[in-house]
Design an enzyme around this catalytic site. Structure first.
Site, mmCIF file in Angstrom:
data_model
loop_
_atom_site.group_PDB
_atom_site.id
_atom_site.type_symbol
_atom_site.label_atom_id
_atom_site.label_comp_id
_atom_site.label_asym_id
_atom_site.label_seq_id
_atom_site.Cartn_x
_atom_site.Cartn_y
_atom_site.Cartn_z
ATOM 1 N N VAL A 151 0.838 -1.198 0.000
ATOM 2 C CA VAL A 151 0.000 0.000 0.000
ATOM 3 C C VAL A 151 0.874 1.250 0.000
ATOM 4 O O VAL A 151 1.820 1.362 0.779
ATOM 5 C CB VAL A 151 -0.918 0.022 1.249
ATOM 6 C CG1 VAL A 151 -1.765 1.287 1.283
ATOM 7 C CG2 VAL A 151 -1.801 -1.223 1.283
ATOM 8 N N CYS A 152 0.534 2.188 -0.868
ATOM 9 C CA CYS A 152 1.220 3.475 -0.950
ATOM 10 C C CYS A 152 0.314 4.513 -0.282
ATOM 11 O O CYS A 152 -0.691 4.929 -0.840
ATOM 12 C CB CYS A 152 1.457 3.820 -2.422
ATOM 13 S SG CYS A 152 2.217 5.420 -2.672
#
Length: 158
Positions: free
Chosen positions: A92-93
């Site tokens: 996840v960014c």
């Protein structure tokens, strides 16, 4: 392993067991010998009601380093999701998960999971991590939402 990290994660687990958002899951993994591994959590985030994500339960691995809570956990969807802010690897960014951006040691597992749920329906197009999802999100919202709904159906717990 750091005593600080383990003690904080034990507190997090206790707080989570006492009170957590409906439909969410966050459980430390077990070691081969049956003991609990507080550095590796299996989580699940429900799709928010009233969004194309509704109905899905999205599995996520949360990995903590020895210097937690100085550094954020790595959060990785398993399997990876179709989403502009999820790398093809599933990672996840999100700014609160980046040490040099918005990570603060006071951020809890609950806040991280709620933040990721929010991100699912409100991608940050300033920080794309997945070219295909980003392009479709920007150019054809109807197609994007169709794919998200299909993904939610695929990852439905029932």
């Amino acid at each position: 392993m750091s005593g600080i990290a383990l003690s904080r994660l034990a507190q997090e687990r206790k707080a989570w067991r006492k009170d957590h958002p409906f439909g969410f899951v966050a459980v430390p993994m077990k070691n081969p010998d049956g003991t609990m591994n507080l550095m590796n959590w299996e989580c699940a985030i429900p799709g928010k009601k009233g969004t194309p994500w509704e109905g899905g339960l999205f599995k996520l691995r949360m990995l903590f380093k020895d210097d937690y809570p100085s550094s954020p956990p790595k959060c990785k969807f398993e399997p990876p999701l179709f989403h502009p802010n999820v790398y093809p690897s599933g990672t996840v960014c999100l700014s609160i998960l980046e040490e040099d951006k918005d990570w603060r040691p006071a951020i809890t597992i609950k806040q991280i999971l709620l933040g990721i749920q929010e991100l699912l329906n409100e991608p940050n197009i300033q920080d794309p991590a997945q070219a295909e999802a980003y392009t479709i999100y920007c150019q054809n919202r109807v197609e994007y939402e169709k794919r998200v709904r299909a993904q939610a159906k695929k990852f439905s717990p029932s």
